[in-house]
Design an enzyme around this catalytic site. Sequence first.
Site, PDB file in Angstrom:
ATOM      1  N   ASN B 132       4.603  -3.147 -12.873  1.00 39.30           N
ATOM      2  CA  ASN B 132       3.710  -2.652 -11.828  1.00 39.30           C
ATOM      3  C   ASN B 132       2.818  -3.778 -11.328  1.00 39.30           C
ATOM      4  O   ASN B 132       1.766  -4.050 -11.891  1.00 39.30           O
ATOM      5  CB  ASN B 132       2.888  -1.489 -12.388  1.00 39.30           C
ATOM      6  N   PHE B 133       3.262  -4.413 -10.251  1.00 38.64           N
ATOM      7  CA  PHE B 133       2.447  -5.451  -9.607  1.00 38.64           C
ATOM      8  C   PHE B 133       1.891  -4.920  -8.287  1.00 38.64           C
ATOM      9  O   PHE B 133       1.663  -5.666  -7.345  1.00 38.64           O
ATOM     10  CB  PHE B 133       3.295  -6.705  -9.315  1.00 38.64           C
ATOM     11  N   CYS B 135      -0.274  -1.636  -7.976  1.00 37.17           N
ATOM     12  CA  CYS B 135      -1.402  -0.715  -7.909  1.00 37.17           C
ATOM     13  C   CYS B 135      -2.596  -1.397  -7.241  1.00 37.17           C
ATOM     14  O   CYS B 135      -3.087  -2.406  -7.732  1.00 37.17           O
ATOM     15  CB  CYS B 135      -1.770  -0.277  -9.323  1.00 37.17           C
ATOM     16  N   CYS B 352       3.526   9.407  31.223  1.00 36.15           N
ATOM     17  CA  CYS B 352       4.067   8.282  31.989  1.00 36.15           C
ATOM     18  C   CYS B 352       3.039   7.806  33.020  1.00 36.15           C
ATOM     19  O   CYS B 352       2.800   6.623  33.177  1.00 36.15           O
ATOM     20  CB  CYS B 352       5.367   8.704  32.673  1.00 36.15           C
TER      21      CYS B 352
END
Lengths: 453, 426
Positions: B132-133, B135, B352
Amino acid sequence: MSTSEPIIQKELQKRFTEVTPPLTNQEAFQESQRCLYCYDAPCIQACPTGIDIPTFIKKIASGNMKGSAKTIMTANPVGASCARVCPTEELCEGACVLNHSTKPILIGNLQRYATDWAIKNDQVLFKEGQPNGKKVAIVGGGPAGLSAARELALLGYSVTVYEAEKQAGGLDTYGIVSFRLPKAISLWEVEQIEKLGVTIKTGVRIGKDIPINELLSTNDRVILAIGMANVPDLQIPGENAEGVYDAIELVKMTKDAPFPTHLRDKKVVVIGAGNTAIDGATCSVRLGAANVKILYRRSEQEMTAYDFEYEFAKQDGVEFRWLTQPVEILTNEAGQVKGMKCVKMKLSEAAEDGRRRTEPIRNSEFLIECDAIVKAIGQRRHLSFIEDLGLAHNEGVILINPDTMETSNPKIYACGDVIFGKGQGEAMVVSAAQQGKTAAYHMHESLKETYSA
Amino acid sequence: MADLRTNLAGITSPNPFWLASAPPTNSGYQVQRAFEAGWGGAVWKTLGDPILNVSSRYAAVHFNGQRVAGFNNIELITDRPLEVNLKEIYETKKKFPNHAVVASLMVEPNQEAWHEIVKKTEAAGVDGLELNFGCPHGMAERGMGSASGQVPELVEKQTYWAKEAAETPVIVKLTPNITDITATAEAAVRGGADAVSMINTINSLAGVDIDTWLPIPHVGGKGAHGGYCGPAVKPIALNMVSECARNSRINVPISGMGGVSNWQNAIEFMLMGASNVQICTAAMHHGFRIVEDLIDGLSTYLDERGILSVQDIIGKSVPTFSDWGNLDLNYKVVARINNDVCINCNKCHIACEDTSHQCIDMLNDPNGHAILQVREEDCVGCNLCSIVCPVDGAIDMVELKNDLPPMTWNERQSLIGSLKERKVTK
């Protein structure tokens, strides 16, 4: 009556509460999200008062409830009543583009939700204009008169409304059944207008309590919004018997507690097939009538009541007798209604006005047993008053310039039911409101040059 | 029925639907319930040194009455003792040997710490590890999670340390809170990652209460940024997956996640290179039972197309995803309004007219009916009208054939360049 009277009254109170429940917050939020917020929306075009419907619905969605109520009431001073009484499927909801894809937005119910919010939260939505020193009298405090009064108050006029009844609001206060439109809603609209400094003099009849000359001489302009009068006579024998009622009077009696109990267990016959006849019939059902029949001399196709009203009456158990004309009211020794002699009718070719004429079928007389009769065959005009004012009219329908609502007297404008008929005007509350606005704007135009604002 | 079995760097599962490391995978009880419901795999809520959590943790963004368009949380990694988690992992794996059980790990950037947790976790019988890099809240303030995930060197080094000890496949989960996710993805590959997974949550403040003026959520009057996920982040996640998938230096499988809410979303991620998908918010919104339609919808989709295995769609759209400079400048689409389907809400016109190229006219047909018409010569093919149109089939974007050969910006520039060069050499 007996000791059971309070219980009966309580039960009647329940029966006369609004049949359509209000939208819950969740329902209103979800429904408002469903609105596409069309550009140049057809619902706005379809509203006689031109309420910016997508805007008021988006404001519900955004949580701006005050803005939503204000959007509605700006365009329609009786917008809370109209939310309940407008034939929406013929107007805004009928024009909703979602008719072509899913189902139309419940515009009437959302309008009710927003105005209910304003009522519940005691909101004051408008502020009167800078006084401009001009005085206007409005004769008649119904939707048209109130609408004109509101617009003129915003423009700075000193406005007095003269109302013959005990309370203002006209049809909205007295003429629409409580289970469609509770009196409190109409009275809130009246109160909103009073808060703008408009004086409302109730129980005052012009021409009787105040002379017409005085009215004209003490005001810069007069707006006539006197509506219509009671139901005319049937012009058949037995008309004056005990137990013959006027539908409008009957509805009026049910707008306040205590509720009348004279129709309890009675067999009621209602004559006519307009919206008032439906009201008379459904009121009778709620008042405890044993049986309610609507008699109409034409057929189902020609009836003028709205489809949803017809449906509503059928669900209330009201019976319909088409192509039936009363010829005589029969009474007992005490002079009370005991039955009605009727004749069967047939339809002929359409006349010039497109409506088919009817004629009696020979030897088709028959008897309907009943002990109450409710007349709902249209409304009388305030003919003598109109003549006393010296205004041009067609059998009591005041003639106006439809662009300006100006009458034959340039000092007098007219709007609402008093101009409805003979191919002129519209019968709806919402149209009356718009006419009131139109009269106010054009009167303002005509007066603008006479003062420096 | 098509074969839904998938294989991510050697980790097999009965279908491509994994629960992402998050509150739904906090315990053995939950993961086992998920497997019973039909989920193919689960990444256990991140293991590490147990932390303390705050109360009042989630918030959501609702849009026009739709609940949970986006979701935000300030919950940290597991707050349960490592031993308890490992015991439950062991039990779960024993009960469900064919399902993928992957442990998410987060420790401080230290070789020994990584070695220790990898060994302990693998001993519990996991099928793989996810580092887990990503959080973005809380743990990042202590130098972990996205704090280390934002530094390519730290990603590479920590991946390397984990790989030194690992015997099972190592997946590196990347943070989207970075300018170019391919930089950290490449770092993970250099560190020896067997797969990458993305995206973790995006830094977010869910809202401010306009009555109390407090952040949402707040903890006793104070808030902190959280991690954003749910349907709203899907396009961001899909782009990051696609960018990694088309990058030849990131030659490892990808586990895709970020706003996957239904089987169509899963197919999109897989077409753009994901070998499987991980899901959290949708499950938190509706419960584990959503996996039934994920599986059913996916297999019907494959069956209808005669595709035998879900693995056959992986990466099939990647070649169609390129740089803007490679897009054909001569390709032209225009809007066409089908007035028989159109309900005349005029939303296309006003969109438009006010905000695009003023080429939709409100007209009346010969019978006096209101119609809307596109002036095709002025239409740039922006799609806005068809986007705001509330009715399916009322506006088509149609290709206008022309005689011009395809010409991309890059081709055009190199052509101009070569013409200039020729002039100079003359």
